[in-house]
Write an enzyme that holds these catalytic residues in place. Structure first.
Site, PDB file in Angstrom:
ATOM      1  N   LYS A 291      25.539 -76.918 -15.519  1.00 26.63           N
ATOM      2  CA  LYS A 291      24.390 -77.803 -15.205  1.00 26.63           C
ATOM      3  C   LYS A 291      23.468 -77.468 -15.934  1.00 26.63           C
ATOM      4  CE  LYS A 291      23.023 -81.016 -12.541  1.00 26.63           C
ATOM      5  NZ  LYS A 291      23.393 -82.389 -12.565  1.00 26.63           N
ATOM      6  N   ALA A 489      27.599 -89.400 -13.416  1.00 26.39           N
ATOM      7  CA  ALA A 489      27.555 -87.950 -13.230  1.00 26.39           C
ATOM      8  C   ALA A 489      26.341 -87.810 -12.306  1.00 26.39           C
ATOM      9  CB  ALA A 489      27.017 -87.558 -14.620  1.00 26.39           C
ATOM     10  N   SER A 490      26.653 -86.559 -11.609  1.00 31.14           N
ATOM     11  CA  SER A 490      25.719 -85.855 -10.821  1.00 31.14           C
ATOM     12  C   SER A 490      25.470 -86.693  -9.611  1.00 31.14           C
ATOM     13  CB  SER A 490      24.444 -85.649 -11.068  1.00 31.14           C
ATOM     14  OG  SER A 490      24.289 -84.452 -11.926  1.00 31.14           O
ATOM     15  N   GLY A 491      24.298 -87.317  -9.172  1.00 34.76           N
ATOM     16  CA  GLY A 491      24.155 -88.396  -8.170  1.00 34.76           C
ATOM     17  C   GLY A 491      25.057 -89.546  -8.357  1.00 34.76           C
ATOM     18  N   VAL A 511      31.207 -86.957 -13.411  1.00 34.48           N
ATOM     19  CA  VAL A 511      31.288 -85.845 -12.713  1.00 34.48           C
ATOM     20  C   VAL A 511      30.104 -84.974 -12.354  1.00 34.48           C
ATOM     21  CG1 VAL A 511      32.364 -83.903 -11.498  1.00 34.48           C
ATOM     22  CG2 VAL A 511      33.933 -85.710 -12.666  1.00 34.48           C
TER      23      VAL A 511
END
Length: 715
Positions: A291, A489-491, A511
């Site tokens: 991250k 991605a993320s949210g 992702v």
């Protein structure tokens, strides 16, 4: 929660051939193994809609902390088998949690999971079948009675110009942009329009990502299958524009068109040194080895895990581009690679190498287009502009669809709980607005399913979670399929987890299961400029959410780490549930790592590769709609960039930026429980789009945004 126990019995089952309304050739179905015990999202659409979600009050650490494995160590997860030979069908008997009166899981009951079939690659659009003289007569009649502004001369060439940004949300009348839905719709209509002889595609530097480019390329390829031509003219191009253009019948460019086919490169910008000189200290916490959102502010050099991911992404993209271009041009990969490494700058070299049909001025291309439609040089070539052609209604071409309706909702941009202070139309997703649309699909009997189109790098965790919850509720009653565009991605991936199935393009950035939050310590900056303030508080952590005027105390740092870790675990564990993985399995592929879509399929985080057409086909299958039965696709997302909205947004800016909520601009990491961010930092992927980067990749713009947020106190 008690341990999830599964018994898997494998037996062979032969393939059978099915057809669908998107393609006239037989296709081989893919198989998906699902586990109803791990997630209600995997339940058949026939499931009772009255049953409450048994996971609604279950702690996720306990829910998926043990390995959900069957006989022989086979993981029961959403996966597709693509082998054309005999496949393996999985029969699953699982323990289904049952909810008691107080909302807790009291016992488990055994249920059987269904083996589901998914259609393989489908055509980008449906081609109207020739129904004989009567249907042709009706078609001609509809074309004759169409309003004047929808009439097109026979033998016309559709003129489409692609340049700059391409939005995934359809624009209004005053919108200057040409959006992806309009582009795809124009290709579909032109393929079925007897008045259209072919398409003249003009391409300048593109600012969109590879997901949209793949979607458009698929439409070009399928349009050519109708026997009509696509001629492309490149005004300026790099790898992305050439990748799109080489799918056409003929490819032209002017002698002095700026171009560069040199391969792919990236750059990662770091501003920590600048911030130190200004007296600013970023204090951010992220969970996930990969991250790297926020690294530009917290580091001076690139981290090894980040470099590992970027190298993997570049290798995948380079290989895919080489394979597609060599296949499209009829060249061996070694030939294309040799050409790229020669540093060619002369347009004639492209022609000599067979990578370009010819080097011509546009008037010369017009002469060739006239010849293709059977006109003399002195005759006028009938052309129709793509904006005008967008006004041609589907009913005039007999493309009304069927009685069954599939809803489409588009989630594009930054995810937030409320609209931004500087929130121009179409630049983000607000959770309440998206939830309202999802509820419309859930409550209306006319919609048989939903395709959620996602183009988002993430945003607010709370906003993402509330959207995920609403999709999860809908998915227990109707099929929900997530279609990933340039990025999810993320949210963006968080909300995709609420779907029954996830479909991605091969080069979609997807992702990034990770979370970050933090603050900027500007105590030194205040000292330098002579500013001071005094805070009076009561409560050990009263100053914790807004302590930007000083460094965090050790106990505050620990609280920051604990809250961030908690949100990461929630994200990771929900991902494990939605993908039917154990915690250990999910941890291996999570950690904030970003994947290309094709790689995400390999590790089980996404179900299939394809575009909107495949997502719709899967939604039809899950809704028990025969693939050869047409459906009506209904866009529920309101068009953006209307004149009224632009005037409203401009008025908001002119009224003053300081009059709104301090946290309204939610483009970066924020501090406090409700400001946790699930976001992928796009500024760390400079150059990954292969030319024509978007505004988020601009480091100067990134700095400007960061300091704007500092002045508003939103970090």
């Amino acid at each position: 929660m008690a341990e999830l126990q599964m018994m898997i019995k494998l037996h062979n089952n032969n393939h059978h051939v099915i057809t669908n309304n998107y393609s006239t050739t037989p296709i081989i179905p893919c198989r998906r193994r699902t586990s109803t015990s791990v997630s209600l999202l995997c339940r058949s659409p026939k499931s009772s809609s009255s049953r409450r979600d048994p996971f609604s009050s279950v702690k996720y650490d306990a829910a998926v902390s043990r390995r959900a494995r069957g006989v022989g160590g086979l993981t029961v997860r959403a996966a597709f088998d693509s082998a054309p030979s005999a496949t393996t069908e999985t029969e699953v008997v699982v323990e289904q949690p049952v909810e008691g009166e107080n909302g807790t899981v009291t016992r488990f009951r055994k249920v059987a999971a269904e083996e589901e079939e998914y259609t393989a690659d489908v055509a980008a659009f449906e081609v109207r079948k020739d129904g004989g003289w009567w249907d042709n007569a009706l078609l001609q009649l509809r074309l004759m009675i169409a309003p004047p502004w929808q009439r097109v001369q026979n033998g016309s060439v559709l003129d489409i110009h692609l340049a700059g940004e391409i939005s995934d949300v359809k624009g209004k009348f005053f919108s200057p942009e040409f959006t992806l839905p309009q582009i795809c719709e124009n290709f579909a209509k032109a393929a079925n329009d007897p008045r259209i002889a072919g398409i003249y595609l003009r391409i300048s530097t593109l600012g969109c990502g590879w997901g949209k480019v793949d979607e458009i390329r698929r439409h070009i390829v399928d349009f050519r299958k109708t026997g009509k031509f696509v001629v492309t003219y490149l005004y300026s191009f790099q790898e992305k524009e050439y990748y799109l253009g080489c799918a056409s019948d003929e490819l032209y460019a002017p002698q002095l068109a700026p171009f560069g086919l040199y391969g792919f490169a990236l750059s990662a910008s770091f501003y920590r040194g600048i911030l130190e000189k200004m007296g600013l200290e970023p204090q951010w916490v992220r969970f996930g080895k990969y991250k790297k959102a926020g690294d530009q502010m917290t580091r001076k050099t690139i981290a090894e895990p980040h470099l590992e991911v970027l190298n993997k992404l570049l290798d995948d993209r380079y290989d895919y581009w080489m394979d597609v271009v060599s296949s499209s041009t009829g060249k061996r990969r070694e030939e294309v690679e040799k050409f790229v490494n020669e540093g060619v700058y002369d347009m004639d070299r492209l022609k000599e190498a067979g990578l370009l049909t010819d080097v011509l001025y546009e008037d010369e291309v017009m002469s060739r287009l006239k010849a293709k439609v059977g006109l003399q040089k002195d005759q006028i070539l009938p052309m129709v502009d793509y904006r005008k052609y967008s006004g041609v209604m589907n009913w005039t071409l007999g493309l009304n669809g069927g009685k069954d309706e599939i809803a489409v909702i588009r989630a594009c941009g930054c995810i937030a709980m409320t609209s931004g202070l500087v929130n121009f139309p179409g630049d983000g997703v607000t959770a309440p607005g998206l939830i309202e649309q999802i509820r419309i699909v859930r409550e209306s009997k006319k919609y048989k399913g939903l395709v959620l189109r996602i183009d988002s790098a993430g945003g607010d965790c709370l906003g993402s979670d509330t959207i995920w919850r609403e999709l999860r509720l809908l998915a227990t009653e109707k099929p929900v399929v997530a279609s990933l565009s340039d990025i999810a991605a993320s949210g963006g991936y968080y909300i995709a987890m609420g779907a029954n199935a996830i479909v991605t393009e091969k080069l979609t950035l997807a992702v990034s299961i990770g979370v970050l939050q933090g603050k900027m310590n500007y105590a030194e900056l205040q000292k330098r400029i002579g500013y001071s303030n005094h805070v009076v508080s009561k409560g050990k952590y009263a100053e914790y959410p807004t302590a930007g005027y000083r460094a965090l105390r050790p106990d505050e740092k620990q609280l920051l780490e604990d809250t961030t870790k908690h949100w990461y675990k929630v994200f990771r564990d929900k991902a494990a549930i939605s993908r039917s993985m154990s915690i250990e399995e999910m941890e291996k592929v999570a950690q904030g790592r970003i994947y290309h879509g094709s790689h995400a399929v390999e590790v089980g985080l996404v179900d299939a590769v394809g575009g909107m057409a495949r997502a719709i086909a899967i939604a039809k299958h899950k809704a028990n709609i025969p693939q050869d039965r047409p459906v009506r696709v209904v866009e529920l997302t309101k068009p953006n960039s209307g004149l009224t909205e632009w005037i409203t947004a401009l008025g908001t800016v002119m009224a003053g930026l300081g009059g709104g909520s301090a946290g309204a601009v939610s483009e970066g990491p924020k501090f406090g429980h409700h400001g946790v961010e699930a976001r992928m930092d796009m500024s760390m992927l400079n150059g990954l789009d292969g030319g024509g980067g978007v505004s988020e990749f601009n480091p100067i713009f990134t700095i400007m945004k960061s300091f704007l947020k500092l002045s508003l106190g939103s970090i």
